[in-house]
Design a protein around this motif. Structure first.
Motif, PDB file in Angstrom:
ATOM      1  N   UNK A 178       1.086  -1.271   0.028  1.00  0.00           N
ATOM      2  CA  UNK A 178       0.057  -0.082  -0.005  1.00  0.00           C
ATOM      3  C   UNK A 178       0.893   1.350   0.029  1.00  0.00           C
ATOM      4  N   UNK A 179       0.632   2.230  -0.911  1.00  0.00           N
ATOM      5  CA  UNK A 179       1.211   3.494  -0.826  1.00  0.00           C
ATOM      6  C   UNK A 179       0.462   4.318   0.308  1.00  0.00           C
ATOM      7  N   UNK A 180       1.334   4.832   1.087  1.00  0.00           N
ATOM      8  CA  UNK A 180       0.983   5.944   2.263  1.00  0.00           C
ATOM      9  C   UNK A 180       0.442   7.210   1.715  1.00  0.00           C
ATOM     10  N   UNK A 181      -0.770   7.301   1.098  1.00  0.00           N
ATOM     11  CA  UNK A 181      -1.324   8.435   0.540  1.00  0.00           C
ATOM     12  C   UNK A 181      -1.789   9.370   1.554  1.00  0.00           C
ATOM     13  N   UNK A 182      -1.424  10.899   1.366  1.00  0.00           N
ATOM     14  CA  UNK A 182      -2.030  11.689   2.176  1.00  0.00           C
ATOM     15  C   UNK A 182      -2.950  12.721   1.349  1.00  0.00           C
ATOM     16  N   UNK A 183      -3.098  12.476   0.165  1.00  0.00           N
ATOM     17  CA  UNK A 183      -3.894  13.380  -0.526  1.00  0.00           C
ATOM     18  C   UNK A 183      -3.238  14.668  -1.134  1.00  0.00           C
ATOM     19  N   UNK A 184      -2.095  14.837  -1.068  1.00  0.00           N
ATOM     20  CA  UNK A 184      -1.426  16.091  -1.599  1.00  0.00           C
ATOM     21  C   UNK A 184      -0.059  15.723  -2.411  1.00  0.00           C
ATOM     22  N   UNK A 185       0.701  16.731  -2.602  1.00  0.00           N
ATOM     23  CA  UNK A 185       1.790  16.704  -3.599  1.00  0.00           C
ATOM     24  C   UNK A 185       2.883  15.734  -2.976  1.00  0.00           C
ATOM     25  N   UNK A 186       2.875  15.526  -1.683  1.00  0.00           N
ATOM     26  CA  UNK A 186       3.775  14.615  -1.018  1.00  0.00           C
ATOM     27  C   UNK A 186       3.556  13.088  -1.472  1.00  0.00           C
ATOM     28  N   UNK A 187       2.614  12.851  -1.914  1.00  0.00           N
ATOM     29  CA  UNK A 187       2.181  11.525  -2.469  1.00  0.00           C
ATOM     30  C   UNK A 187       2.924  11.183  -3.809  1.00  0.00           C
ATOM     31  N   UNK A 188       3.442  11.889  -4.336  1.00  0.00           N
ATOM     32  CA  UNK A 188       4.439  11.387  -5.400  1.00  0.00           C
ATOM     33  C   UNK A 188       5.712  10.786  -4.882  1.00  0.00           C
ATOM     34  N   UNK A 189       6.439  11.312  -3.892  1.00  0.00           N
ATOM     35  CA  UNK A 189       7.507  10.903  -3.116  1.00  0.00           C
ATOM     36  C   UNK A 189       7.048   9.480  -2.444  1.00  0.00           C
ATOM     37  N   UNK A 190       6.047   9.566  -1.863  1.00  0.00           N
ATOM     38  CA  UNK A 190       5.348   8.446  -1.236  1.00  0.00           C
ATOM     39  C   UNK A 190       5.414   6.992  -2.065  1.00  0.00           C
ATOM     40  N   UNK A 191       4.998   7.486  -3.354  1.00  0.00           N
ATOM     41  CA  UNK A 191       4.887   6.477  -4.529  1.00  0.00           C
ATOM     42  C   UNK A 191       6.161   5.872  -4.853  1.00  0.00           C
TER      43      UNK A 191
ATOM     44  N   UNK B   1      11.210  14.533  -1.570  1.00  0.00           N
ATOM     45  CA  UNK B   1      11.698  15.418  -2.746  1.00  0.00           C
ATOM     46  C   UNK B   1      10.747  16.225  -3.272  1.00  0.00           C
ATOM     47  N   UNK B   2       9.359  16.266  -3.331  1.00  0.00           N
ATOM     48  CA  UNK B   2       8.393  17.350  -3.769  1.00  0.00           C
ATOM     49  C   UNK B   2       7.917  18.445  -2.612  1.00  0.00           C
ATOM     50  N   UNK B   3       8.229  18.061  -1.483  1.00  0.00           N
ATOM     51  CA  UNK B   3       7.840  18.891  -0.372  1.00  0.00           C
ATOM     52  C   UNK B   3       8.690  19.747   0.599  1.00  0.00           C
ATOM     53  N   UNK B   4       9.916  19.158   0.578  1.00  0.00           N
ATOM     54  CA  UNK B   4      10.977  19.707   1.584  1.00  0.00           C
ATOM     55  C   UNK B   4      11.629  20.626   0.779  1.00  0.00           C
ATOM     56  N   UNK B   5      12.386  21.556   1.492  1.00  0.00           N
ATOM     57  CA  UNK B   5      13.249  22.470   0.888  1.00  0.00           C
ATOM     58  C   UNK B   5      14.391  21.963   0.125  1.00  0.00           C
TER      59      UNK B   5
END
Length: 176
Positions: free
Chosen positions: A85-98, A158-162
């Protein structure tokens, strides 16, 4: 044997030349491309399709299942008899989770790494290779592999952190 794009990236010293090698991978006539791009707005299922188009396993796929979770759905990535299962949170962070989940599914045969030279845009490049190719690259070009290809962990995202947090995690200064 290392793909031509990876070999070029490991041998060039200029960041612009490295970026051009990443872009040119799509147009390589010899062999199979190894680079795929992920935009911050990308659908996670598309990321799985990109990796499958490179690896051609015939088995790597994703599935979205409706459920009673807060998002109303869950996503799973499968390869042969493995499913996570991909731990989705419903925002741009999900690209990294995938990407992190994909790496777990692909392990120990393959690994996805971030092309550091694609930083600076909302679209990042990634390379997927057999682990034997990553080991060969690390033996021949240890410093260049560290500078050009970042391993993907749960943090930083990689998509949400500075960019500075990401570079610090890779032990990079202002640039590759």
């Amino acid at each position: 044997m290392l793909p031509a794009t990876v070999l070029t990236l490991l041998q060039v010293t200029d960041a612009e030349d490295a970026y051009q090698a990443i872009v040119d991978d799509e147009f390589v006539d010899e062999g199979q491309p190894c680079v795929f791009w992920v935009d911050w707005r990308e659908d996670e299922q598309d990321i799985v399709l990109y990796v499958e188009s490179i690896l051609r396993t015939g088995s790597l796929h994703s599935e979205v299942v409706e459920c009673g979770s807060e998002l109303g759905y869950e996503m799973y990535i499968s390869l042969f008899d493995r499913r996570e299962q991909v731990p989705l949170v419903g925002d741009v962070a999900d690209r990294h989770h995938a990407l992190v989940t994909l790496n777990r599914i692909l392990h120990p045969e393959h690994e996805i790494r971030w092309c550091v030279d694609s930083d600076g845009s909302d679209t990042l490049a990634f390379v997927v290779l057999p682990n034997s190719a990553w080991m060969e690259a690390e033996e021949q070009f240890p410093d260049a592999v560290r500078r050009r290809f970042g391993k993907i962990y749960g943090r930083p995202n990689l998509f949400t952190d500075s960019p500075s947090a990401i570079r610090a995690s890779l032990n990079l200064s202002n640039g590759p």
